[in-house]
Design a protein around this motif. Structure first.
Motif, PDB file in Angstrom:
ATOM      1  N   GLU A   1      40.532  53.314  50.217  1.00 28.04           N
ATOM      2  CA  GLU A   1      40.536  52.695  48.898  1.00 28.04           C
ATOM      3  C   GLU A   1      41.651  51.663  48.819  1.00 28.04           C
ATOM      4  N   GLY A   2      41.374  50.575  48.127  1.00 26.26           N
ATOM      5  CA  GLY A   2      42.399  49.558  47.921  1.00 26.26           C
ATOM      6  C   GLY A   2      42.385  48.425  48.916  1.00 26.26           C
ATOM      7  N   LEU A   3      41.469  48.433  49.871  1.00 26.05           N
ATOM      8  CA  LEU A   3      41.374  47.292  50.786  1.00 26.05           C
ATOM      9  C   LEU A   3      40.744  46.111  50.061  1.00 26.05           C
ATOM     10  N   THR A   4      41.171  44.919  50.414  1.00 24.96           N
ATOM     11  CA  THR A   4      40.505  43.726  49.894  1.00 24.96           C
ATOM     12  C   THR A   4      39.201  43.521  50.643  1.00 24.96           C
ATOM     13  N   SER A   5      38.356  42.662  50.107  1.00 28.88           N
ATOM     14  CA  SER A   5      37.081  42.387  50.768  1.00 28.88           C
ATOM     15  C   SER A   5      37.295  41.757  52.137  1.00 28.88           C
ATOM     16  N   GLN A   6      38.308  40.913  52.261  1.00 29.25           N
ATOM     17  CA  GLN A   6      38.602  40.307  53.560  1.00 29.25           C
ATOM     18  C   GLN A   6      39.043  41.365  54.561  1.00 29.25           C
ATOM     19  N   GLN A   7      39.848  42.307  54.134  1.00 27.27           N
ATOM     20  CA  GLN A   7      40.270  43.385  55.024  1.00 27.27           C
ATOM     21  C   GLN A   7      39.089  44.248  55.449  1.00 27.27           C
TER      22      GLN A   7
ATOM     23  N   GLY B   1      40.646  38.640  37.913  1.00 27.98           N
ATOM     24  CA  GLY B   1      39.680  39.474  38.627  1.00 27.98           C
ATOM     25  C   GLY B   1      40.376  40.569  39.400  1.00 27.98           C
ATOM     26  N   PRO B   2      39.620  41.437  40.071  1.00 29.15           N
ATOM     27  CA  PRO B   2      40.218  42.528  40.856  1.00 29.15           C
ATOM     28  C   PRO B   2      41.088  41.995  41.976  1.00 29.15           C
ATOM     29  N   ILE B   3      42.082  42.795  42.355  1.00 29.17           N
ATOM     30  CA  ILE B   3      42.961  42.421  43.465  1.00 29.17           C
ATOM     31  C   ILE B   3      42.641  43.242  44.719  1.00 29.17           C
ATOM     32  N   ALA B   4      41.632  44.084  44.645  1.00 31.41           N
ATOM     33  CA  ALA B   4      41.227  44.919  45.785  1.00 31.41           C
ATOM     34  C   ALA B   4      39.912  45.595  45.405  1.00 31.41           C
ATOM     35  N   ASN B   5      39.437  46.453  46.278  1.00 29.81           N
ATOM     36  CA  ASN B   5      38.237  47.237  46.007  1.00 29.81           C
ATOM     37  C   ASN B   5      38.648  48.676  45.708  1.00 29.81           C
ATOM     38  N   PRO B   6      38.657  49.056  44.440  1.00 29.59           N
ATOM     39  CA  PRO B   6      39.087  50.404  44.091  1.00 29.59           C
ATOM     40  C   PRO B   6      38.043  51.447  44.474  1.00 29.59           C
ATOM     41  N   GLY B   7      38.504  52.664  44.713  1.00 30.10           N
ATOM     42  CA  GLY B   7      37.601  53.765  44.988  1.00 30.10           C
ATOM     43  C   GLY B   7      37.080  54.395  43.711  1.00 30.10           C
ATOM     44  N   ARG B   8      36.190  55.359  43.880  1.00 26.75           N
ATOM     45  CA  ARG B   8      35.588  56.026  42.726  1.00 26.75           C
ATOM     46  C   ARG B   8      36.659  56.693  41.849  1.00 26.75           C
ATOM     47  N   ALA B   9      37.665  57.330  42.469  1.00 24.10           N
ATOM     48  CA  ALA B   9      38.681  58.050  41.696  1.00 24.10           C
ATOM     49  C   ALA B   9      39.461  57.105  40.799  1.00 24.10           C
ATOM     50  N   ALA B  10      39.793  55.916  41.295  1.00 28.06           N
ATOM     51  CA  ALA B  10      40.540  54.956  40.477  1.00 28.06           C
ATOM     52  C   ALA B  10      39.673  54.437  39.336  1.00 28.06           C
TER      53      ALA B  10
END
Length: 439
Positions: A172-178, A326-335
Protein backbone atom coordinates in the motif's frame (compact mmCIF):
# COMPACT_ATOMS: atom_id res chain seq x y z
CA UNK A 1 -53.00 -78.63 -75.17
CA UNK A 2 -49.26 -79.02 -75.51
CA UNK A 3 -47.23 -77.18 -72.81
CA UNK A 4 -43.97 -75.47 -73.66
CA UNK A 5 -41.41 -76.06 -70.89
CA UNK A 6 -38.61 -73.61 -70.32
CA UNK A 7 -35.12 -74.91 -70.81
CA UNK A 8 -34.27 -74.89 -67.07
CA UNK A 9 -37.44 -76.68 -66.12
CA UNK A 10 -36.83 -79.41 -68.72
CA UNK A 11 -33.31 -79.83 -67.42
CA UNK A 12 -34.58 -80.13 -63.83
CA UNK A 13 -37.18 -82.64 -64.90
CA UNK A 14 -34.57 -84.71 -66.70
CA UNK A 15 -32.35 -84.70 -63.61
CA UNK A 16 -35.29 -85.76 -61.47
CA UNK A 17 -36.21 -88.58 -63.87
CA UNK A 18 -32.66 -89.85 -63.88
CA UNK A 19 -32.63 -89.76 -60.08
CA UNK A 20 -35.87 -91.77 -59.97
CA UNK A 21 -34.50 -94.32 -62.43
CA UNK A 22 -31.41 -94.71 -60.33
CA UNK A 23 -33.54 -95.16 -57.26
CA UNK A 24 -35.86 -97.69 -58.94
CA UNK A 25 -33.00 -99.89 -60.06
CA UNK A 26 -30.74 -100.44 -57.04
CA UNK A 27 -27.59 -102.34 -57.63
CA UNK A 28 -27.54 -103.99 -54.22
CA UNK A 29 -29.81 -104.61 -51.27
CA UNK A 30 -27.82 -102.09 -49.22
CA UNK A 31 -28.40 -99.43 -51.79
CA UNK A 32 -32.07 -100.28 -51.83
CA UNK A 33 -32.27 -99.73 -48.06
CA UNK A 34 -30.41 -96.34 -48.18
CA UNK A 35 -32.62 -93.23 -47.76
CA UNK A 36 -33.57 -91.48 -50.90
CA UNK A 37 -31.46 -88.36 -51.64
CA UNK A 38 -33.26 -85.12 -52.19
CA UNK A 39 -32.70 -83.53 -55.52
CA UNK A 40 -30.20 -80.58 -55.48
CA UNK A 41 -31.67 -77.11 -55.25
CA UNK A 42 -31.62 -75.25 -58.47
CA UNK A 43 -28.92 -72.49 -58.60
CA UNK A 44 -30.21 -69.00 -59.22
CA UNK A 45 -28.82 -67.20 -62.17
CA UNK A 46 -28.73 -63.98 -60.07
CA UNK A 47 -26.15 -65.49 -57.70
CA UNK A 48 -23.79 -65.71 -60.61
CA UNK A 49 -24.37 -62.04 -61.55
CA UNK A 50 -21.06 -60.00 -61.51
CA UNK A 51 -22.70 -57.05 -59.74
CA UNK A 52 -23.78 -59.31 -56.89
CA UNK A 53 -20.28 -60.71 -56.60
CA UNK A 54 -18.73 -57.24 -56.42
CA UNK A 55 -21.25 -56.08 -53.83
CA UNK A 56 -20.56 -59.09 -51.69
CA UNK A 57 -16.85 -58.32 -51.83
CA UNK A 58 -17.40 -54.69 -50.87
CA UNK A 59 -19.61 -55.60 -47.92
CA UNK A 60 -16.99 -58.06 -46.76
CA UNK A 61 -14.24 -55.44 -47.01
CA UNK A 62 -16.41 -52.89 -45.21
CA UNK A 63 -17.05 -55.26 -42.35
CA UNK A 64 -13.35 -56.03 -42.10
CA UNK A 65 -12.59 -52.28 -42.13
CA UNK A 66 -15.07 -51.62 -39.35
CA UNK A 67 -13.57 -54.39 -37.27
CA UNK A 68 -10.05 -53.04 -37.90
CA UNK A 69 -11.10 -49.46 -37.10
CA UNK A 70 -12.76 -50.59 -33.91
CA UNK A 71 -9.64 -52.45 -32.87
CA UNK A 72 -7.50 -49.39 -33.70
CA UNK A 73 -9.79 -47.09 -31.71
CA UNK A 74 -9.74 -49.44 -28.76
CA UNK A 75 -5.94 -49.57 -28.87
CA UNK A 76 -5.66 -45.79 -29.29
CA UNK A 77 -8.03 -45.15 -26.40
CA UNK A 78 -6.10 -47.49 -24.14
CA UNK A 79 -2.84 -45.75 -25.12
CA UNK A 80 -4.46 -42.35 -24.57
CA UNK A 81 -5.56 -43.28 -21.04
CA UNK A 82 -2.71 -45.48 -19.84
CA UNK A 83 -0.12 -44.02 -17.40
CA UNK A 84 2.56 -41.94 -19.07
CA UNK A 85 6.35 -42.15 -18.90
CA UNK A 86 7.10 -39.40 -16.35
CA UNK A 87 8.95 -40.80 -13.37
CA UNK A 88 8.57 -37.55 -11.37
CA UNK A 89 6.77 -34.24 -11.58
CA UNK A 90 7.99 -32.01 -14.39
CA UNK A 91 7.30 -28.36 -15.20
CA UNK A 92 6.57 -27.68 -18.85
CA UNK A 93 5.84 -24.31 -20.47
CA UNK A 94 3.21 -24.18 -23.21
CA UNK A 95 3.70 -20.94 -25.17
CA UNK A 96 0.77 -18.76 -26.14
CA UNK A 97 -0.97 -19.45 -29.47
CA UNK A 98 0.27 -23.05 -29.57
CA UNK A 99 -1.82 -25.41 -31.70
CA UNK A 100 -2.55 -29.05 -30.90
CA UNK A 101 0.34 -30.30 -33.04
CA UNK A 102 2.86 -27.98 -31.40
CA UNK A 103 1.61 -28.87 -27.92
CA UNK A 104 1.95 -32.56 -28.78
CA UNK A 105 5.54 -31.94 -29.95
CA UNK A 106 6.38 -30.13 -26.70
CA UNK A 107 4.86 -32.82 -24.51
CA UNK A 108 6.65 -35.56 -26.44
CA UNK A 109 9.98 -33.69 -26.32
CA UNK A 110 9.61 -33.15 -22.57
CA UNK A 111 8.78 -36.82 -22.02
CA UNK A 112 5.25 -36.24 -20.79
CA UNK A 113 3.77 -38.46 -23.49
CA UNK A 114 5.19 -41.32 -25.51
CA UNK A 115 4.15 -44.48 -27.36
CA UNK A 116 5.88 -47.85 -27.56
CA UNK A 117 5.79 -47.34 -31.31
CA UNK A 118 7.93 -44.21 -31.46
CA UNK A 119 6.12 -41.26 -33.06
CA UNK A 120 2.66 -42.73 -32.60
CA UNK A 121 2.43 -40.98 -29.23
CA UNK A 122 2.34 -37.65 -31.04
CA UNK A 123 -0.56 -38.71 -33.25
CA UNK A 124 -2.40 -40.53 -30.48
CA UNK A 125 -2.45 -37.33 -28.41
CA UNK A 126 -3.66 -35.26 -31.37
CA UNK A 127 -6.27 -37.87 -32.24
CA UNK A 128 -7.47 -38.11 -28.64
CA UNK A 129 -7.79 -34.34 -28.29
CA UNK A 130 -9.76 -34.13 -31.53
CA UNK A 131 -11.91 -37.12 -30.60
CA UNK A 132 -12.93 -35.34 -27.39
CA UNK A 133 -13.33 -32.07 -29.37
CA UNK A 134 -10.99 -30.16 -27.05
CA UNK A 135 -8.56 -28.81 -29.66
CA UNK A 136 -9.74 -25.22 -29.24
CA UNK A 137 -9.72 -25.26 -25.44
CA UNK A 138 -6.07 -26.07 -24.64
CA UNK A 139 -4.59 -23.15 -22.69
CA UNK A 140 -1.05 -21.87 -22.64
CA UNK A 141 0.85 -21.56 -19.39
CA UNK A 142 3.34 -23.19 -17.07
CA UNK A 143 2.17 -26.63 -15.96
CA UNK A 144 3.52 -29.04 -13.35
CA UNK A 145 2.65 -32.45 -14.82
CA UNK A 146 2.65 -35.14 -12.11
CA UNK A 147 4.50 -38.44 -12.44
CA UNK A 148 2.75 -41.03 -14.56
CA UNK A 149 0.16 -38.65 -15.97
CA UNK A 150 -1.69 -40.07 -18.98
CA UNK A 151 -2.27 -38.29 -22.27
CA UNK A 152 -5.88 -37.76 -21.27
CA UNK A 153 -4.78 -36.36 -17.91
CA UNK A 154 -2.42 -33.96 -19.69
CA UNK A 155 -5.25 -32.89 -21.99
CA UNK A 156 -7.55 -32.27 -19.03
CA UNK A 157 -4.90 -30.14 -17.28
CA UNK A 158 -4.43 -28.01 -20.38
CA UNK A 159 -8.19 -27.62 -20.83
CA UNK A 160 -8.76 -26.64 -17.19
CA UNK A 161 -5.91 -24.14 -17.30
CA UNK A 162 -4.60 -25.32 -13.92
CA UNK A 163 -1.19 -23.85 -14.57
CA UNK A 164 1.38 -22.85 -11.95
CA UNK A 165 0.34 -19.57 -10.35
CA UNK A 166 2.89 -16.88 -9.59
CA UNK A 167 2.20 -13.93 -7.33
CA UNK A 168 3.16 -10.29 -7.31
CA UNK A 169 2.62 -8.05 -4.29
CA UNK A 170 2.20 -4.29 -4.32
CA UNK A 171 2.55 -2.66 -0.89
CA UNK A 172 0.00 0.00 0.00
CA UNK A 173 1.15 3.53 -0.72
CA UNK A 174 3.12 2.92 -3.90
CA UNK A 175 2.69 5.45 -6.67
CA UNK A 176 1.46 4.30 -10.05
CA UNK A 177 4.96 4.76 -11.48
CA UNK A 178 6.42 2.58 -8.74
CA UNK A 179 3.80 -0.09 -9.49
CA UNK A 180 4.69 -0.02 -13.20
CA UNK A 181 8.39 -0.31 -12.33
CA UNK A 182 7.65 -3.35 -10.16
CA UNK A 183 5.69 -4.93 -13.01
CA UNK A 184 8.57 -4.39 -15.42
CA UNK A 185 10.97 -6.13 -13.04
CA UNK A 186 8.87 -9.31 -12.93
CA UNK A 187 10.40 -11.90 -15.28
CA UNK A 188 7.25 -14.02 -15.58
CA UNK A 189 5.13 -11.24 -17.06
CA UNK A 190 5.16 -10.18 -20.70
CA UNK A 191 4.39 -7.07 -22.71
CA UNK A 192 5.11 -3.42 -22.02
CA UNK A 193 3.12 -0.69 -20.31
CA UNK A 194 2.42 2.12 -22.74
CA UNK A 195 1.04 4.60 -20.19
CA UNK A 196 1.30 5.00 -16.43
CA UNK A 197 -2.20 4.79 -14.86
CA UNK A 198 -3.60 7.81 -13.05
CA UNK A 199 -2.56 8.13 -9.42
CA UNK A 200 -4.96 6.54 -6.97
CA UNK A 201 -6.75 4.29 -9.49
CA UNK A 202 -5.01 1.02 -8.58
CA UNK A 203 -5.63 -1.20 -5.55
CA UNK A 204 -2.39 -2.46 -3.97
CA UNK A 205 -2.77 -6.14 -3.10
CA UNK A 206 -1.26 -9.52 -3.97
CA UNK A 207 -2.27 -10.71 -7.43
CA UNK A 208 -1.90 -14.21 -8.87
CA UNK A 209 -1.09 -14.88 -12.52
CA UNK A 210 0.25 -17.55 -14.82
CA UNK A 211 3.58 -17.30 -16.61
CA UNK A 212 3.20 -15.33 -19.80
CA UNK A 213 0.39 -13.08 -18.54
CA UNK A 214 0.73 -9.50 -19.70
CA UNK A 215 1.57 -6.57 -17.48
CA UNK A 216 -1.41 -4.69 -18.84
CA UNK A 217 -3.65 -7.52 -17.59
CA UNK A 218 -2.35 -7.06 -14.05
CA UNK A 219 -2.95 -3.31 -14.24
CA UNK A 220 -6.49 -3.93 -15.46
CA UNK A 221 -7.09 -6.28 -12.52
CA UNK A 222 -5.83 -3.57 -10.17
CA UNK A 223 -8.11 -0.96 -11.75
CA UNK A 224 -11.12 -3.25 -11.48
CA UNK A 225 -10.33 -4.17 -7.87
CA UNK A 226 -9.92 -0.49 -6.94
CA UNK A 227 -13.18 0.54 -8.59
CA UNK A 228 -15.09 -2.26 -6.86
CA UNK A 229 -13.57 -1.54 -3.43
CA UNK A 230 -14.13 2.20 -3.74
CA UNK A 231 -17.76 1.72 -4.74
CA UNK A 232 -18.41 -0.47 -1.69
CA UNK A 233 -16.53 1.82 0.73
CA UNK A 234 -18.12 5.00 -0.63
CA UNK A 235 -21.58 3.48 -0.20
CA UNK A 236 -20.81 2.65 3.44
CA UNK A 237 -19.09 5.93 4.38
CA UNK A 238 -19.99 8.16 7.28
CA UNK A 239 -22.44 10.73 5.94
CA UNK A 240 -20.87 13.82 7.50
CA UNK A 241 -17.61 13.60 5.54
CA UNK A 242 -16.58 16.84 3.79
CA UNK A 243 -16.39 15.09 0.41
CA UNK A 244 -18.63 15.44 -2.61
CA UNK A 245 -17.00 12.75 -4.73
CA UNK A 246 -15.09 9.48 -4.21
CA UNK A 247 -11.83 10.86 -5.65
CA UNK A 248 -11.55 13.24 -2.68
CA UNK A 249 -11.81 10.27 -0.32
CA UNK A 250 -9.04 8.54 -2.28
CA UNK A 251 -6.86 11.67 -2.10
CA UNK A 252 -7.06 11.90 1.69
CA UNK A 253 -6.67 8.11 2.01
CA UNK A 254 -3.41 8.33 0.05
CA UNK A 255 -2.11 10.89 2.55
CA UNK A 256 -3.18 8.75 5.49
CA UNK A 257 -1.51 5.76 3.85
CA UNK A 258 1.80 7.60 3.56
CA UNK A 259 1.64 9.03 7.09
CA UNK A 260 1.41 5.74 8.98
CA UNK A 261 2.10 2.11 8.33
CA UNK A 262 0.18 0.92 11.38
CA UNK A 263 -3.27 -0.37 10.51
CA UNK A 264 -4.79 0.46 13.89
CA UNK A 265 -3.64 4.09 13.59
CA UNK A 266 -5.16 4.85 10.22
CA UNK A 267 -8.66 5.79 11.48
CA UNK A 268 -7.08 8.05 14.12
CA UNK A 269 -4.77 9.76 11.62
CA UNK A 270 -7.75 10.18 9.29
CA UNK A 271 -9.70 11.88 12.06
CA UNK A 272 -6.87 14.38 12.60
CA UNK A 273 -6.88 15.44 8.96
CA UNK A 274 -10.67 15.56 8.82
CA UNK A 275 -10.75 17.68 11.97
CA UNK A 276 -8.25 20.10 10.42
CA UNK A 277 -10.31 20.28 7.21
CA UNK A 278 -13.37 21.02 9.33
CA UNK A 279 -11.55 23.94 10.99
CA UNK A 280 -10.06 25.25 7.72
CA UNK A 281 -6.55 24.35 8.90
CA UNK A 282 -3.95 23.27 6.40
CA UNK A 283 -3.19 19.56 6.39
CA UNK A 284 0.59 20.15 6.39
CA UNK A 285 1.52 16.56 5.61
CA UNK A 286 5.17 15.80 4.86
CA UNK A 287 4.43 13.17 2.16
CA UNK A 288 2.64 15.85 0.10
CA UNK A 289 5.89 17.84 0.07
CA UNK A 290 7.74 14.86 -1.37
CA UNK A 291 5.11 14.16 -4.03
CA UNK A 292 5.09 17.79 -5.07
CA UNK A 293 8.86 17.62 -5.62
CA UNK A 294 9.37 14.21 -7.24
CA UNK A 295 5.90 13.13 -8.34
CA UNK A 296 5.52 9.46 -9.22
CA UNK A 297 9.11 8.66 -8.25
CA UNK A 298 7.72 8.47 -4.72
CA UNK A 299 10.91 8.96 -2.73
CA UNK A 300 13.09 11.98 -2.19
CA UNK A 301 16.21 9.96 -1.45
CA UNK A 302 17.13 12.21 1.48
CA UNK A 303 15.52 13.83 4.51
CA UNK A 304 13.11 16.71 3.99
CA UNK A 305 14.84 20.07 4.31
CA UNK A 306 13.49 23.45 5.31
CA UNK A 307 13.91 24.52 1.70
CA UNK A 308 11.64 21.66 0.63
CA UNK A 309 8.97 22.73 3.09
CA UNK A 310 9.16 26.34 1.94
CA UNK A 311 8.93 25.49 -1.75
CA UNK A 312 5.35 25.90 -2.97
CA UNK A 313 3.96 23.17 -5.21
CA UNK A 314 0.34 22.26 -6.07
CA UNK A 315 0.66 19.29 -3.69
CA UNK A 316 2.52 20.94 -0.79
CA UNK A 317 -0.18 21.08 1.91
CA UNK A 318 1.99 23.42 3.96
CA UNK A 319 1.08 26.03 1.33
CA UNK A 320 -2.24 24.94 -0.23
CA UNK A 321 -5.54 24.97 1.59
CA UNK A 322 -7.65 21.85 1.76
CA UNK A 323 -6.81 18.74 -0.22
CA UNK A 324 -4.12 18.60 -2.91
CA UNK A 325 -5.36 18.33 -6.52
CA UNK A 326 -5.25 14.54 -6.48
CA UNK A 327 -3.93 11.42 -4.72
CA UNK A 328 -0.23 11.20 -3.93
CA UNK A 329 -0.16 7.38 -4.02
CA UNK A 330 -2.40 4.34 -4.34
CA UNK A 331 -3.98 3.71 -0.94
CA UNK A 332 -5.00 0.25 0.19
CA UNK A 333 -8.45 -0.86 1.27
CA UNK A 334 -7.69 -0.23 4.98
CA UNK A 335 -6.74 3.40 4.36
CA UNK A 336 -9.85 3.96 2.24
CA UNK A 337 -12.02 2.48 4.98
CA UNK A 338 -10.24 4.57 7.64
CA UNK A 339 -11.14 7.80 5.86
CA UNK A 340 -14.68 6.63 5.11
CA UNK A 341 -15.21 5.73 8.78
CA UNK A 342 -12.66 7.65 10.88
CA UNK A 343 -12.25 7.58 14.64
CA UNK A 344 -14.31 10.05 16.64
CA UNK A 345 -11.66 12.36 18.10
CA UNK A 346 -10.91 16.06 18.56
CA UNK A 347 -7.21 15.65 17.84
CA UNK A 348 -5.50 18.11 15.52
CA UNK A 349 -1.83 17.04 15.83
CA UNK A 350 0.35 13.96 15.90
CA UNK A 351 4.06 13.29 16.17
CA UNK A 352 6.18 10.17 15.93
CA UNK A 353 6.66 8.30 19.20
CA UNK A 354 9.94 6.63 18.22
CA UNK A 355 8.45 3.14 18.01
CA UNK A 356 6.83 3.34 14.58
CA UNK A 357 3.60 4.86 15.88
CA UNK A 358 2.40 8.34 16.77
CA UNK A 359 1.28 10.38 19.76
CA UNK A 360 -1.85 12.46 19.18
CA UNK A 361 -2.86 15.79 20.67
CA UNK A 362 -5.90 18.02 20.58
CA UNK A 363 -3.97 21.23 21.47
CA UNK A 364 -0.78 22.80 20.24
CA UNK A 365 0.65 22.95 23.77
CA UNK A 366 0.15 19.24 24.26
CA UNK A 367 1.64 18.62 20.85
CA UNK A 368 4.73 20.67 21.76
CA UNK A 369 5.27 18.55 24.87
CA UNK A 370 4.97 15.40 22.78
CA UNK A 371 7.54 16.75 20.34
CA UNK A 372 9.98 17.40 23.18
CA UNK A 373 9.57 13.85 24.45
CA UNK A 374 10.21 12.50 20.98
CA UNK A 375 13.36 14.62 20.66
CA UNK A 376 14.70 13.14 23.89
CA UNK A 377 14.17 9.67 22.50
CA UNK A 378 15.95 10.66 19.29
CA UNK A 379 18.97 12.01 21.15
CA UNK A 380 19.13 8.86 23.27
CA UNK A 381 19.06 6.73 20.16
CA UNK A 382 21.73 8.90 18.54
CA UNK A 383 23.97 8.55 21.62
CA UNK A 384 23.56 4.80 21.43
CA UNK A 385 24.40 4.87 17.72
CA UNK A 386 20.95 3.59 16.74
CA UNK A 387 19.49 6.71 15.19
CA UNK A 388 18.45 6.49 11.58
CA UNK A 389 19.91 9.62 10.06
CA UNK A 390 17.94 9.18 6.85
CA UNK A 391 14.66 9.80 8.66
CA UNK A 392 15.68 12.88 10.60
CA UNK A 393 14.72 16.39 9.69
CA UNK A 394 18.10 18.19 9.44
CA UNK A 395 16.51 21.51 10.45
CA UNK A 396 15.32 20.03 13.75
CA UNK A 397 18.48 18.25 14.91
CA UNK A 398 20.07 21.20 16.70
CA UNK A 399 17.37 22.47 19.03
CA UNK A 400 17.73 25.45 21.39
CA UNK A 401 19.01 24.54 24.86
CA UNK A 402 15.64 25.02 26.53
CA UNK A 403 13.78 22.85 24.04
CA UNK A 404 13.99 19.91 26.43
CA UNK A 405 11.68 21.62 28.88
CA UNK A 406 7.91 21.68 28.72
CA UNK A 407 6.74 24.06 26.05
CA UNK A 408 4.37 26.80 27.15
CA UNK A 409 0.86 26.93 25.86
CA UNK A 410 0.80 28.58 22.48
CA UNK A 411 -1.74 31.19 21.60
CA UNK A 412 -1.63 30.04 18.00
CA UNK A 413 -3.47 26.82 18.76
CA UNK A 414 -6.62 28.17 17.20
CA UNK A 415 -4.81 29.78 14.30
CA UNK A 416 -5.98 28.11 11.04
CA UNK A 417 -2.40 28.26 9.77
CA UNK A 418 -0.83 26.39 12.69
CA UNK A 419 1.56 23.76 11.47
CA UNK A 420 0.59 20.16 12.05
CA UNK A 421 4.20 18.99 12.31
CA UNK A 422 6.11 22.20 12.93
CA UNK A 423 6.04 25.97 13.00
CA UNK A 424 7.87 28.82 11.31
CA UNK A 425 9.95 30.52 12.58
CA UNK A 426 11.37 27.72 14.62
CA UNK A 427 11.69 28.37 18.36
CA UNK A 428 11.09 26.49 21.64
CA UNK A 429 7.58 27.83 22.00
CA UNK A 430 6.47 26.40 18.68
CA UNK A 431 6.18 22.77 17.53
CA UNK A 432 9.01 21.31 15.48
CA UNK A 433 8.96 18.95 12.56
CA UNK A 434 8.54 15.31 13.53
CA UNK A 435 10.42 12.41 12.08
CA UNK A 436 9.47 12.07 8.40
CA UNK A 437 7.97 8.70 7.61
CA UNK A 438 10.27 6.09 6.01
CA UNK A 439 9.62 5.67 2.29
Amino acid sequence: MKRLWPMDDRQDATDTTQGMKTRLSPKSPREALAPEQAPPLPRSRRARNPIVVVMNALVTLLLLGIIAAGALLYWGKSEFERPGPLAEEKVVIIPADSGVARIADILETEGVIESPYDMFGHYIFIGGVRAYQQQGRLKAGEYAFPAGISMRGAMNMLVSGKAILHQITFPEGLTSQQIVNRLKQNEFLTGDVTAVPDEGTLLPETYSFTRGASRSQILEQMRTAHAKALEEIWAGRTRDLPFSEPKQLVTLASIVEKETGKADERPHVASVFLNRLGRNMRLQSDPTIIYGLVGGAGTLGRPISRADIDKPTPYNTYHVNGLPPGPIANPGRAALEAVANPSNTKDLYFVADGTGGHIFAASLAEHNRNVVKWRKLERAKAAAGKADVDTKDPDAIDLPPDADGDAPDAKAAADPNDLLDGAKPRDPSQPVLPQPKPE
